[in-house]
Design a protein around this motif. Structure first.
Motif, mmCIF file in Angstrom:
data_model
loop_
_atom_site.group_PDB
_atom_site.id
_atom_site.type_symbol
_atom_site.label_atom_id
_atom_site.label_comp_id
_atom_site.label_asym_id
_atom_site.label_seq_id
_atom_site.Cartn_x
_atom_site.Cartn_y
_atom_site.Cartn_z
ATOM 1 N N ASP A 1 25.753 48.838 35.209
ATOM 2 C CA ASP A 1 24.370 48.374 35.347
ATOM 3 C C ASP A 1 24.221 46.855 35.267
ATOM 4 O O ASP A 1 23.115 46.351 35.122
ATOM 5 C CB ASP A 1 23.480 49.063 34.309
ATOM 6 N N THR A 2 25.321 46.109 35.366
ATOM 7 C CA THR A 2 25.206 44.652 35.246
ATOM 8 C C THR A 2 25.137 43.998 36.627
ATOM 9 O O THR A 2 26.024 44.225 37.454
ATOM 10 C CB THR A 2 26.429 44.080 34.490
ATOM 11 N N PRO A 3 24.124 43.185 36.893
ATOM 12 C CA PRO A 3 24.092 42.467 38.175
ATOM 13 C C PRO A 3 25.286 41.509 38.289
ATOM 14 O O PRO A 3 25.694 40.892 37.294
ATOM 15 C CB PRO A 3 22.770 41.686 38.122
ATOM 16 N N VAL A 4 25.817 41.393 39.479
ATOM 17 C CA VAL A 4 27.029 40.589 39.686
ATOM 18 C C VAL A 4 26.797 39.137 39.280
ATOM 19 O O VAL A 4 27.657 38.503 38.653
ATOM 20 C CB VAL A 4 27.473 40.681 41.166
ATOM 21 N N GLN A 5 25.642 38.598 39.614
ATOM 22 C CA GLN A 5 25.358 37.202 39.268
ATOM 23 C C GLN A 5 25.400 36.983 37.762
ATOM 24 O O GLN A 5 25.872 35.954 37.287
ATOM 25 C CB GLN A 5 23.983 36.784 39.829
ATOM 26 N N ASP A 6 24.932 37.991 37.008
ATOM 27 C CA ASP A 6 24.969 37.875 35.537
ATOM 28 C C ASP A 6 26.412 37.862 35.048
ATOM 29 O O ASP A 6 26.756 37.193 34.077
ATOM 30 C CB ASP A 6 24.234 39.053 34.887
ATOM 31 N N MET A 7 27.259 38.644 35.718
ATOM 32 C CA MET A 7 28.664 38.690 35.308
ATOM 33 C C MET A 7 29.311 37.324 35.509
ATOM 34 O O MET A 7 30.003 36.809 34.621
ATOM 35 C CB MET A 7 29.413 39.752 36.132
ATOM 36 N N ILE A 8 29.081 36.739 36.667
ATOM 37 C CA ILE A 8 29.681 35.424 36.939
ATOM 38 C C ILE A 8 29.111 34.381 35.971
ATOM 39 O O ILE A 8 29.846 33.557 35.427
ATOM 40 C CB ILE A 8 29.443 35.032 38.418
ATOM 41 N N ALA A 9 27.834 34.465 35.756
ATOM 42 C CA ALA A 9 27.181 33.487 34.871
ATOM 43 C C ALA A 9 27.703 33.567 33.433
ATOM 44 O O ALA A 9 27.623 32.593 32.676
ATOM 45 C CB ALA A 9 25.665 33.717 34.889
ATOM 46 N N SER A 10 28.269 34.705 33.063
ATOM 47 C CA SER A 10 28.726 34.878 31.676
ATOM 48 C C SER A 10 30.143 34.353 31.452
ATOM 49 O O SER A 10 30.652 34.402 30.337
ATOM 50 C CB SER A 10 28.679 36.372 31.314
ATOM 51 N N VAL A 11 30.799 33.856 32.500
ATOM 52 C CA VAL A 11 32.200 33.408 32.356
ATOM 53 C C VAL A 11 32.236 31.895 32.154
ATOM 54 O O VAL A 11 31.750 31.136 32.985
ATOM 55 C CB VAL A 11 33.028 33.796 33.608
ATOM 56 N N GLU A 12 32.838 31.489 31.054
ATOM 57 C CA GLU A 12 32.948 30.056 30.761
ATOM 58 C C GLU A 12 34.003 29.423 31.669
ATOM 59 O O GLU A 12 33.771 28.437 32.328
ATOM 60 C CB GLU A 12 33.319 29.886 29.272
ATOM 61 N N GLN A 13 35.193 30.042 31.678
ATOM 62 C CA GLN A 13 36.258 29.577 32.569
ATOM 63 C C GLN A 13 37.063 30.784 33.030
ATOM 64 O O GLN A 13 37.589 31.533 32.195
ATOM 65 C CB GLN A 13 37.166 28.584 31.855
ATOM 66 N N GLY A 14 37.149 30.988 34.302
ATOM 67 C CA GLY A 14 37.860 32.165 34.783
ATOM 68 C C GLY A 14 38.047 32.121 36.285
ATOM 69 O O GLY A 14 37.914 31.059 36.913
ATOM 70 N N VAL A 15 38.359 33.291 36.842
ATOM 71 C CA VAL A 15 38.643 33.361 38.283
ATOM 72 C C VAL A 15 37.907 34.560 38.879
ATOM 73 O O VAL A 15 37.901 35.650 38.286
ATOM 74 C CB VAL A 15 40.164 33.483 38.546
ATOM 75 N N TYR A 16 37.299 34.334 40.030
ATOM 76 C CA TYR A 16 36.642 35.414 40.785
ATOM 77 C C TYR A 16 37.665 35.921 41.805
ATOM 78 O O TYR A 16 37.963 35.243 42.786
ATOM 79 C CB TYR A 16 35.404 34.842 41.472
ATOM 80 N N LEU A 17 38.222 37.094 41.533
ATOM 81 C CA LEU A 17 39.321 37.626 42.348
ATOM 82 C C LEU A 17 38.769 38.415 43.518
ATOM 83 O O LEU A 17 37.980 39.339 43.335
ATOM 84 C CB LEU A 17 40.208 38.532 41.492
ATOM 85 N N GLN A 18 39.239 38.069 44.710
ATOM 86 C CA GLN A 18 38.707 38.711 45.909
ATOM 87 C C GLN A 18 39.830 39.214 46.793
ATOM 88 O O GLN A 18 40.875 38.584 46.885
ATOM 89 C CB GLN A 18 37.859 37.706 46.690
ATOM 90 N N HIS A 19 39.610 40.315 47.391
ATOM 91 C CA HIS A 19 40.453 40.799 48.467
ATOM 92 C C HIS A 19 41.879 41.148 48.024
ATOM 93 O O HIS A 19 42.789 40.323 48.103
ATOM 94 C CB HIS A 19 40.507 39.741 49.572
ATOM 95 N N SER A 20 42.066 42.357 47.604
ATOM 96 C CA SER A 20 43.414 42.771 47.205
ATOM 97 C C SER A 20 44.267 42.924 48.455
ATOM 98 O O SER A 20 43.789 43.364 49.500
ATOM 99 C CB SER A 20 43.349 44.098 46.458
ATOM 100 N N SER A 21 45.537 42.539 48.322
ATOM 101 C CA SER A 21 46.434 42.699 49.478
ATOM 102 C C SER A 21 47.526 43.719 49.204
ATOM 103 O O SER A 21 48.099 44.266 50.144
ATOM 104 C CB SER A 21 47.039 41.361 49.882
ATOM 105 N N SER A 22 47.841 43.986 47.946
ATOM 106 C CA SER A 22 48.841 45.020 47.647
ATOM 107 C C SER A 22 48.766 45.394 46.175
ATOM 108 O O SER A 22 48.141 44.691 45.383
ATOM 109 C CB SER A 22 50.257 44.538 47.980
ATOM 110 N N GLY A 23 49.432 46.475 45.834
ATOM 111 C CA GLY A 23 49.484 46.888 44.434
ATOM 112 C C GLY A 23 50.664 47.804 44.213
ATOM 113 O O GLY A 23 51.223 48.352 45.165
ATOM 114 N N MET A 24 51.079 47.930 42.952
ATOM 115 C CA MET A 24 52.192 48.829 42.646
ATOM 116 C C MET A 24 52.002 49.403 41.255
ATOM 117 O O MET A 24 51.586 48.697 40.340
ATOM 118 C CB MET A 24 53.514 48.069 42.726
ATOM 119 N N GLU A 25 52.330 50.685 41.149
ATOM 120 C CA GLU A 25 52.141 51.360 39.874
ATOM 121 C C GLU A 25 53.416 51.331 39.030
ATOM 122 O O GLU A 25 54.497 51.114 39.541
ATOM 123 C CB GLU A 25 51.732 52.822 40.126
ATOM 124 N N ASP A 26 53.251 51.585 37.755
ATOM 125 C CA ASP A 26 54.384 51.723 36.834
ATOM 126 C C ASP A 26 53.935 52.697 35.752
ATOM 127 O O ASP A 26 53.654 52.299 34.626
ATOM 128 C CB ASP A 26 54.735 50.350 36.243
#
Lengths: 442, 465
Positions: free
Chosen positions: B360-385
């Motif tokens: 229920d959290t608006p995306v803008q509120d999520m970004i606004a709550s980060v002091e220093q971080g990274v907005y990760l976009q577009h996954s290109s691959s993944g692997m399980e373990d």
């Protein structure tokens, strides 16, 4: 079936050129969980893949003669409808406007070892024997048990014919052994997972590989996260082949592809360095080799019917030639080499053990979770599934964290081992050391 | 193609399946038969080439016989009824039924045909029209910037038809999967960078298409990558787009709850059934019946009707995903996750559409709550373990967040690694948005199957490098 389709192609209006591949496959598959079977399977398949080329005046602009191609698959049950399927293919081919190109003309095909007589004679027995060897070998490993195994043994017959008179047949065998071992120290349990692709059963020393993987599983239990920083990193064996070849989608393979050059996606030029920095490492020599005995990408002819060969692609870090199928070779006015074969890389001059000397702390990676460098840019990031921190001759297992970099930067500085390994589709140094790699860890 | 009927290549042989299963069960305690046909159309347009062609056709049968402890199967491409009957009987006769044979439950009696609902049926549009659609998209994208060296447009239409029978069930389905992707390549000197966007799902042409604004954004992202930096390695507070969230769900808690992994003792999650494993904000669901998901189907390759499975609810691990063999051996209820790459391979427990449920959290509120971080976009691959509970997801790029704002500083590519429980427990906000992205999933390094993953934006902590 093949002849019936060839005859229909010769009668079909609108077919300017054609290529037919008749593929028959027999597969025996054994699946084991723990000490019992999970499934046994026998699969037979037969299909004919028909590529039709249609020449026509450009539909979009101009009046020049252009070519379109389309592919259709015919199964044994489609024989009554061959004409209709070919008409559909001609229609689809007629929609697109590409510059004209040809197909390979007849030439002498090389002799290449592709089929294991043992597999051809007794496929089921070979699969069962591999699994039994594995079970026996793991039984001798303290604290280690077999989680699961899969053994596939295949025989594939391919006949090819094209409108320029090329005719050929090849028989190949393939085997896959995929297994997972679990190691336990009472409190903790960890696994090692590996899959081997080969053409010949005797190219897999199952007991030796099981012993190695058992040790990897034990080491994973006590492994710790590596430190964050820039370190010298040795990558070896299957992990190195994964970094360099990436199941055929390697940036080394794609940037040297005539198709990507034609599509303006490869910035490489013949006679120029492939590296983004001045090279200071061992001379990098790479061949596309379709003639490697029992190489999993070896072939008497490629998918167009062009004879298999060994081609020097990169010499001392400089692009020597693009590899190209007939179509892209004609577009670029370069010799056709056929599809990329096995990756062959020249050995270095240092014994593997000496690669670690003189670098302080070295991380030696033997398994990634997955390593697939970006095929266009060469950038890579890979989680360390298992490795070792090597310091003053002491080895401490590590896992977790990742390494990252760009393949065309790190290869420029790399030194290669003088020992080589054959890993199905890779023949080259057993290990390479990259002096400056970013490690993300603790 | 009439989606309401099986294609003729399957319809005739499907008629004999009930009789064939009955013949098999004269010799074995359980038999089943599956027919499959996967074909369709591919259209490609880029700066220098065009292609309209069939996708490689895969058509065949699988007959499955139970010997009391494990399955034995034969498979092939010849769908002529008489040879199929003979082969099925030959298989069943050759099986050595074990004295203490455990029965297999064939499920409730069901006879049904299912078809993907398509508001705009792709088969009603000609190949020529589909080529024109791709040419138009290519033309619109190509004009956006002089640094574009190529634009690759690909339309993929996959028609996946199946017929299944055991002694209780007679099922058939036509599933229409569509993908439309645009890949924009830009070049600056020796640097070639690219970005891509995809529209996909099970359904009709209503699923796909790009606005000019979306193409502009795609081009801008590709251009931004020309000046991207490497992310300084370390732990970060991150916001994940639905696409990245989905791959985390898939790799972190999808593969590790495929119940064949329990049988093989390869899944650490086995020890956490019924226990807290994630932040209470986290629900993870696998749902093959989710409308429009690329991994959707009506029944799995063992005749189990599709329905959702709550894997994690409010942070508690509830249940895993099963195929028939694992459900039988573990004595747990089946889920509709028994899937094959094709008739040439066995069934495994596999994901379908796997996602984090909406928060229920608006995306803008999520970004606004980060002091220093990274907005990760577009996954290109993944692997399980699943055993070590490590996780690897690669994000094509990320953008720096400082003091609650995106700075425009781009990192690429960004590797996301970490210990699965740490990542899931670090989830501190779940977005009120939702999207699924399609892809192809392997089991280990093979066995490719269409899936989707997604969810909302997530805020969490992870190691980047």
């Amino acid at each position: 079936m093949l002849q019936q389709i060839v005859n229909a192609l010769r009668r079909q209006d609108g077919v300017s050129d054609w290529l037919v591949r008749h593929i028959r496959k027999l597969s025996q598959q054994h699946y084991v969980i723990g000490d019992g079977p999970e499934n046994t399977r026998a699969v037979t398949s037969e299909r004919v893949v028909v590529t039709v080329m249609n020449d026509h005046r450009a539909t979009q602009r101009g009046e020049e003669l252009v070519r379109g191609e389309a592919e259709v698959t015919l199964l044994p049950s489609d024989l009554a409808h061959v004409s209709r399927k070919l008409e559909e293919a001609v229609f689809m081919a007629g929609l697109t406007d590409n510059p004209p190109y040809g197909l390979p003309t007849p030439s002498e095909f090389p002799r290449v070892d592709l089929a294991d007589p043992e597999i051809r004679a007794q496929p089921q027995e070979v699969a069962k024997h591999m699994v039994q060897q594995l079970v026996d070998a793991v039984g001798a490993e303290k604290g280690v048990r077999l989680s699961s195994a899969e053994a596939f043994v295949d025989e594939v017959h391919t006949s090819i014919e094209n409108s320029r008179g090329t005719i050929g047949t090849q028989v190949e065998t393939k085997l896959l052994l995929d297994f997972v071992l679990l190691a336990s120290n009472g409190d903790e349990e960890m696994e090692s997972h590996i899959a081997f692709d080969r053409r010949r059963a005797s190219d897999l020393d199952v007991p030796l590989l099981a012993h190695r993987q058992a040790q990897y599983a034990r080491d994973a239990i006590v492994a710790q996260t590596p430190k964050t920083g820039t370190y010298a990193v040795v990558v070896s064996d299957e992990a190195l082949a994964e970094l360099l070849l990436s199941s055929g989608y390697s940036p080394l393979v794609l940037r040297s592809a005539g198709q990507l050059k034609y599509q303006r996606l490869s910035p490489w030029e013949v006679g120029k360095s492939i590296f983004s920095v001045e090279p200071r490492g061992d001379p990098f020599m790479m061949y596309s080799n379709s003639l490697l005995p029992f190489g999993t990408r070896s072939a008497i002819f490629d998918s167009d019917g062009l004879a298999g060969r060994r081609t020097l692609i990169i010499k001392n870090g400089v692009l020597s030639s693009f590899w190209a199928t007939q179509r892209y070779a004609e577009y670029l006015a370069i010799p056709a080499t056929g599809t990329f074969g096995n990756m062959e890389i020249a050995a270095g001059s240092s014994p593997f053990d000496q690669l670690f000397d003189g670098h302080g702390t070295v991380y030696h990676i033997v398994a990634f979770s997955a390593m697939s460098p970006d095929p266009i840019t060469g950038d890579f990031v890979g989680e360390i599934r298992l490795g070792y921190e090597v310091q003053r001759g002491q080895r401490r297992p590590i896992r977790g964290g990742s390494i990252s970099g760009n393949l065309f930067t790190v290869l420029a500085d790399a030194q290669f081992s003088e020992e080589t390994v054959f890993l199905g589709d890779y023949l080259g140094p057993r290990g390479m050391i990259f002096p400056q790699i970013t490690v993300a860890g603790e | 193609m009439d989606l309401q009927k099986l294609p003729p290549q399957l319809a005739v042989p499907a008629e004999v399946l009930p009789g064939l299963v009955a013949k098999m069960e004269r010799h074995v305690p359980y038999g089943a038969a599956l027919l499959g046909r996967t074909g369709g159309l591919e259209v490609v347009v880029n700066h220098r080439e065009q292609r309209v062609s069939e996708i490689p056709l895969r058509q065949g049968f699988v007959f499955t016989a139970w010997n009391g402890r494990w399955f034995e199967e034969v498979a092939g491409t010849d769908l002529a009824p008489r040879p199929m009957m003979a082969l099925a009987e030959q298989l069943a006769k050759a099986v050595e039924v074990l004295p203490s044979a455990e029965p297999i439950d064939p499920g409730p009696e069901t006879t049904a045909h299912f078809a993907t609902p398509c508001a705009k049926d792709p088969t009603a549009l000609s190949s020529k029209d589909k080529l024109e659609m791709c040419r138009d998209l290519h033309s619109r994208a190509s004009k956006l910037d002089p640094r574009i060296v190529n634009v690759h447009v690909r339309y993929l239409e996959t028609r996946d038809s199946k017929a299944f029978a055991n002694r209780a069930k007679r099922l058939s389905q036509n599933v229409m999967r569509l993908r439309l992707s645009v890949q924009v390549f830009v070049r600056d000197g020796q640097e070639v960078k690219y970005d891509w966007a995809t529209r996909d799902g099970v359904g009709g042409l209503e699923l796909i298409g790009f606005t000019d604004q979306e193409l502009r954004r795609l081009c801008d992202h590709a251009l931004a990558l020309l000046s991207a930096e490497k992310v300084p390695p370390g732990m970060y507070e991150v916001i994940c787009t639905p696409d990245v969230s989905g791959v985390i769900a898939h790799e972190a808690f999808g593969h590790g709850v495929e119940l064949d992994m329990f049988l093989k003792h390869r899944a650490r999650s086995e020890q956490y059934l019924g226990k807290k494993i994630a932040s209470p904000l986290v629900d993870i669901v696998d749902d093959p019946s989710y409308p429009g998901g690329l991994g959707s189907y009506f029944f799995d390759d063992e005749g189990q009707l599709a329905s959702p499975t709550y894997i994690i609810r409010q942070g508690i691990f509830e249940r895993g995903l099963s195929d028939l063999f694992s459900a039988h051996r573990l004595k747990v209820p089946r889920s509709a996750n028994g899937r094959r790459e094709s008739f040439e391979r066995k069934v495994y427990a596999r994901m379908s559409n796997t996602f984090f449920a909406r928060g229920d959290t608006p995306v803008q509120d999520m970004i606004a709550s980060v002091e220093q971080g990274v907005y990760l976009q577009h996954s290109s691959s993944g692997m399980e373990d699943p055993k070590g509970w490590g996780m690897q997801v690669t994000s094509h790029y990320g953008e720096e967040i400082r003091k609650g704002k995106l700075t425009g500083r781009v990192f690429a590519p960004v590797g996301i690694t970490g210990y699965v429980p740490d990542i899931l427990q670090s989830v501190s906000a779940v977005g009120n948005d939702f999207a699924l992205s399609g892809g192809t999933c392997g089991k280990g390094h093979k066995e490719w199957a269409p899936v989707s993953s997604g969810g909302p934006h997530l805020k969490l902590k992870a190691r980047l490098g």
